[in-house]
Design an enzyme around this catalytic site. Sequence first.
Site, PDB file in Angstrom:
ATOM      1  N   ASP A   1      -2.767  -4.649  -5.136  1.00  0.00           N
ATOM      2  CA  ASP A   1      -2.903  -3.404  -5.896  1.00  0.00           C
ATOM      3  C   ASP A   1      -1.536  -2.907  -6.390  1.00  0.00           C
ATOM      4  O   ASP A   1      -1.470  -2.033  -7.255  1.00  0.00           O
ATOM      5  CB  ASP A   1      -3.525  -2.305  -5.002  1.00  0.00           C
ATOM      6  CG  ASP A   1      -4.977  -2.023  -5.362  1.00  0.00           C
ATOM      7  OD1 ASP A   1      -5.392  -2.405  -6.467  1.00  0.00           O
ATOM      8  OD2 ASP A   1      -5.687  -1.408  -4.530  1.00  0.00           O
TER       9      ASP A   1
ATOM     10  N   GLN B   1      -9.606  -0.091  -0.362  1.00  0.00           N
ATOM     11  CA  GLN B   1     -10.231   0.749  -1.392  1.00  0.00           C
ATOM     12  C   GLN B   1      -9.911   2.224  -1.136  1.00  0.00           C
ATOM     13  O   GLN B   1     -10.111   2.726  -0.034  1.00  0.00           O
ATOM     14  CB  GLN B   1     -11.752   0.511  -1.376  1.00  0.00           C
ATOM     15  CG  GLN B   1     -12.502   1.220  -2.469  1.00  0.00           C
ATOM     16  CD  GLN B   1     -12.162   0.718  -3.873  1.00  0.00           C
ATOM     17  OE1 GLN B   1     -12.105  -0.481  -4.118  1.00  0.00           O
ATOM     18  NE2 GLN B   1     -11.917   1.632  -4.786  1.00  0.00           N
TER      19      GLN B   1
ATOM     20  N   LYS C   1     -16.163  -6.229  -6.952  1.00  0.00           N
ATOM     21  CA  LYS C   1     -14.933  -7.014  -6.740  1.00  0.00           C
ATOM     22  C   LYS C   1     -15.247  -8.294  -5.974  1.00  0.00           C
ATOM     23  O   LYS C   1     -14.767  -9.386  -6.312  1.00  0.00           O
ATOM     24  CB  LYS C   1     -13.883  -6.188  -5.973  1.00  0.00           C
ATOM     25  CG  LYS C   1     -13.167  -5.181  -6.854  1.00  0.00           C
ATOM     26  CD  LYS C   1     -12.337  -4.190  -6.045  1.00  0.00           C
ATOM     27  CE  LYS C   1     -11.816  -3.084  -6.964  1.00  0.00           C
ATOM     28  NZ  LYS C   1     -11.198  -1.963  -6.259  1.00  0.00           N
TER      29      LYS C   1
END
Length: 300
Positions: free
Chosen positions: A121, A98, A54
């Site tokens: 997200d 994460q 990422k």
Amino acid sequence: MTATILDGKAFAARVRDSVAAHVARLTEEKGITPGLAVVLVGKDPASQVYVTSKGKMTLEVGMASFEHRLAEDSSEQELLGLIDRLNADPAVHGILVQLPLPEHLDPDLVINAIDPAKDVDGFHVSNVGLLGTGQKGMVPCTPLGCLMMLRDHHGSLTGKEAVVIGRSNIVGKPMAQLLLGESCTVTTAHSRTRDLSEVVRRADILVAAVGRPEMVPGDWIKPGATVIDVGINRVAAPEKGEGRTRLVGDCHYESCAAVAGAITPVPGGVGPMTIACLLANTLTACCRANALPEPEGMIP
Ligand code: NAD
């Protein structure tokens, strides 16, 4: 029939190019560089790989990348303190924590501490609520990538029978909401669904997000249907040598591709779209934060 292969790798590269072009314009004309902060707690090997990739792709599209790697035994207070600082930092437009987090940390509490406007997200309850009520928010990256591929292939999805297998907060539920938003007739199937094969046979569009290797065989697929395989499963591949593995989806690729009209491969289908959508979401968050027009065609 041989299905059209929906090439997520190529599509994701196009999305990243378009994000990069937009970022370059923003930086040149407005002096603004979108920034994405990724927080990793602990040493989960798969998460380490995701976070590194990422960060690399964030830099490749010209954005600023802020990586925060915290020790496995970090306290809730430490993590929430970091999120507070990132929420307040004007150089940070997107924040991603994460998952999975170590056991002693409550993921709901942590995710809901992120400023919803920076929640790239799309997991914050505010964003879940906005999606559920058809309002503009942040849409989770994996289902967003699936929707982009479906729209690209079909144009309008109105009236289609869509079946989503899986009801997770990360993929299944938001996918179903997005398809409903496209005026599909949506069924969400899960581990307790009776006669799953019969349910799947109705689908013009099938999205499989289960995590069970090759559980959907070709004879469940309606001829001509579009199959979006979200599953990423590592299985033994003795044909490649002892101890070797390969990735497979939740659908049995060869038999499904023989019946479907279109299908995403694994790997190279949905996977690459997820990070591309994360970058698109970060760009959108940056534009919104600066009251600038949003990039077109990226977000529903
Ligand atoms: P999850 O474990 O949270 O959810 C799985 C869902 O499958 C559950 O809702 C469960 O009800 C359902 N299920 C389990 N067994 C079933 C059965 N026998 N029949 C029908 N439904 C069943 O998983 P998730 O986070 O939603 O991920 C699903 C898969 O997608 C995994 O393989 C994961 O690795 C993959 N994934 C891929 C990406 C990507 O970028 N491509 C992103 C996220 C997840």
